[in-house]
Design an enzyme around this catalytic site. Structure first.
Site, PDB file in Angstrom:
ATOM      1  N   LEU A   1     113.381 -23.028  22.789  1.00 31.61           N
ATOM      2  CA  LEU A   1     114.179 -21.924  22.262  1.00 31.61           C
ATOM      3  C   LEU A   1     113.345 -20.976  21.382  1.00 31.61           C
ATOM      4  CD1 LEU A   1     116.992 -20.685  21.970  1.00 31.61           C
ATOM      5  CD2 LEU A   1     117.306 -22.097  19.926  1.00 31.61           C
ATOM      6  N   ASP A   2     113.354 -19.715  21.717  1.00 37.02           N
ATOM      7  CA  ASP A   2     112.699 -18.673  20.916  1.00 37.02           C
ATOM      8  C   ASP A   2     111.210 -18.925  20.742  1.00 37.02           C
ATOM      9  OD1 ASP A   2     115.175 -17.464  20.657  1.00 37.02           O
ATOM     10  OD2 ASP A   2     115.629 -18.460  18.780  1.00 37.02           O
ATOM     11  N   ALA A   3     110.616 -19.661  21.650  1.00 35.33           N
ATOM     12  CA  ALA A   3     109.209 -19.993  21.504  1.00 35.33           C
ATOM     13  C   ALA A   3     108.350 -19.493  22.659  1.00 35.33           C
ATOM     14  CB  ALA A   3     109.054 -21.504  21.359  1.00 35.33           C
TER      15      ALA A   3
END
Lengths: 284, 284, 284, 284
Positions: free
Chosen positions: C227-229
């Site tokens: 996530l969001d990486a």
């Protein structure tokens, strides 16, 4: 990456095969390109490129690289410069009374942000003599006024020759350099304390305050005969508000002046700036 | 915080006790200040302030707040304006052919970024008629050229009166509004597509490209008789490089124009802008 | 410049002669390079380049360019992609309830800031149906919750196939896409409303407010299972102060989200983004 | 404006009449306010203000201003600080091996960008001894390791007392100060070389490089027991690209660190920073 490199800065009329021709010149002589960037100005019909390669393993001896390359470049009507990374350029910093850009350049030099020697400081005032002494740099106080400008500029030129200077950096020199001087020594970078072309000439911060702008800027540019109109290398800005009086603009501006001048000087010293017309390509 | 508020914008010669006098006026009448900011321009000897308070619980009826405040303000030689948050200002957006600022203002209006009504769009071209229709806004096509300017401006004025317009927003209107018009309707905000005072007048992006700048800007300002020289409300900039041709500057500039114009309009509508001389205080 | 072009995005282990090899492939087949940029990641020992040339006058027919280039590229262990500028990519925009990024992408599309088709909008809410209708884009309302995620993602995938979608743009979709979905359709760009890696996950503006930061940001990135990486394409920031409450952060953030997402999408569509490891090279 | 001033920094629960009460205190005692700013945090129900007035003409002698003000402030449950502009604060700069922030603070001090005395530099390394000598500042080399931390911190505290230090500035000190130390000397400003809360802890530039961010930042904050989690005073950022390796991030970051730390220190010394909870109001 620390072995010496050669860098070609080339501009020529755009045509097919230029990237291949220039890359082949390096490759066929055994060179390892570590940086290549190019730009085509379609409006001007111009191709501009920077190529840097390692000299280690390159088959041509330095002395003949230029001639060998010219055999390719001349038929293409190209202008080119050749630089070697271990030829350390020599800088003269010209100042007036303000010390922030001088300190900053000296500190960056010590911090190895750029490779150069700084053997000479010239000023029209004696004020910064002490800083020069502190860092072991020769300081020449050459006062300039309307009456003595021609003879003093002659002295300045003499010093540049004596110290074998490659680049003059006007670090808040606050004097106009004559057209004649520029024609004799054209490698001059100036920091102008405004976002050019706004506020050309004297007292830009006062002009900015009067105009009520919400942002101020600084511009690093090559000096040409037209005042504050030479090719721009670098600009930056900072927000201001109604809270900021002229002294605040000056204070905030100093931070801009330091970084913008340093970036312009660094780009020049790394042979990343190509001037054409009144514009620059600054290769990343 | 959503109960209606009153806002005073005051400027007067600086002297002792101004903050106390103005705050006491609110407090002694039972008002609750929810925003107060002041600025002293020491060079001009001027005190400028914005005070906003809740009308709920305030003892004076709206109709007499002005007169009551004037009893305090007049002896202080102050200029002041009084605004009520539930008096919704009416905006006319003037456009030419470009739609980005128009779309943006309409979107922000729908998103409630500012409180206003937008009943009227005026344009010298028919191109954006459809957008107006899409959002249910009246669109008046009033072509302007050298010969018909006086009579067409009369029509424009008539429309502003008919629609009871408080503020004209030139959202890339691309025409010069006459001095006569401005004297009759002085509340006009313009977006100029350069970092003023650089590149006054026509084709600023072309001018910027020619000059080879490394940053471009946009300026939101009140319109005065001097072209592009009115009080600046907001400015912003974006970096450009040799990679950017004129079309790229135009594209990047549009993003600036949208946000800078919107911020200027929003600050005005929130009664956060105080003009004095050719400058603004924009209260935060 | 408007004739169709081909673009190669190549990454391979660094070695001598790569620039020459690739340029020669174009030149020897009669191609005119209009953009070439390269980058060497010395730490990773990787050479990465983007080459764009005009198809007009190029001797190889399109169908065999890939095979011909692979004869050169395969021995170099290179990864490469070939794109043609007249193959117009098809985008699906996924939204939730917020309209600003959707409006912005549609406006930029109309303004020809990027070349693509936008035949499909997918949302887990019905709210933006009307905007889709306004611009003639199909809108599919696919509500997602914990219980129906697997089957709803199957519907989403089906739609992507039916509409022949090349790129999914999460324009404030506010839902986590499953790892399984990503493995089946990996070309997804998301806008995260923080300066990643600060404030991963939900409610980044609330997190930012709680932390008392003085700057907020937005991040355009490829979506990966973490996530969001995923690899970051573009980031930008804006200053905030104690004056700004959470709603102000959200409002200011929307301007960032619009421009950052648009720049990321535009760079991707122009084949200027090369992913390697968890990083991107964004060629200028 | 150069006559001495008094400054009150006040925070208290919000209620009607606060602006009036505080302004009246100054005015009724003959004071001339030269700066007043206030902020209401509606979420926290807190009123925060900064008032600065000229002591010349003020009827209360300095010694009793505090007591007199407290008579008003105590019933309002307010926290307040009183500062006099001619009480010059004394700073200790703590460094490790890097000199850029130290040089910068010294230069700004000489340039009178802030009013303070800098009698003491403490370092865990001997490297910057020479700079201290150059500018006539006492330098104490106090090496710190896991085993001697408690006793060395005792020595540091002793020095702070001996030199009557009001503020410790961690100018790239690169060591964690213990919770015990902070409880004994809580006025500490640190520069963290990232855009907090991204990249807390060691080697933020390496972390930033690994994450592939497109912007790096620096954060000036008060030090608290939680590492890198204290109230933020100032932040700034600079764009980076794939061209920038870790060393480039470090170089670019140094410029940020210098200006961000200097702005934070200046705001603190001008009594423009009010901490509440883990947030700051920085009055302009």
């Amino acid at each position: 990456m620390n072995s010496p490199t050669a860098t070609l800065l080339i501009s020529c009329p755009d045509r097919k095969g230029l990237v291949a021709k220039f890359a082949n010149f390096i490759y066929s002589n055994g060179g390892n390109i570590i940086h290549a960037d190019q730009h085509t100005d379609f409006a001007a019909g111009l191709f501009l490129t920077r190529i840097e390669w390692q000299l280690e393993g390159f088959n041509l001896p330095r002395e003949i690289i230029g001639a060998a390359f010219n055999a390719i470049a001349a038929p293409l009507q190209s202008n080119w410069q050749l630089h070697f990374s271990d030829t350390v350029p020599r800088i003269a910093i010209w100042v007036s009374r303000q010390d922030h850009c001088l300190y900053d350049l000296i500190w960056r030099h010590k911090a190895k942000e750029f490779t150069a020697e700084i053997p000479l400081i010239i000023s029209n005032h004696p004020d910064l003599q002490e800083i020069a002494a502190q860092f072991g740099i020769d300081y020449h106080h050459i006062p300039i006024n309307k009456d003595n400008k021609i003879e003093q500029e002659a002295k300045q030129l003499e010093l540049l020759q004596k110290y074998q200077i490659d680049l003059v950096v006007l670090a808040k020199y606050m004097q106009i350099v004559s057209q004649d001087f520029i024609s004799k020594f054209p490698k001059i970078i100036n920091i102008h304390h405004s976002f050019l072309p706004a506020f050309v000439g004297a007292n830009p911060y006062h002009q900015a305050y009067e105009r009520g702008v919400k942002i101020i800027g600084a511009t690093g540019h090559y000096v040409t005969a037209d005042l504050d109109a030479g090719p721009i290398i670098e600009q930056d800005v900072v927000k201001v508000s109604h809270r900021d009086n002229v002294n605040d603009l000056i204070r905030k501006g100093k931070d801009l002046e330091r970084t913008v001048l340093a970036r312009a000087v660094r780009a020049h010293l790394q042979n990343r700036v190509l001037v054409y017309g009144n514009r620059t390509v600054v290769f990343e």
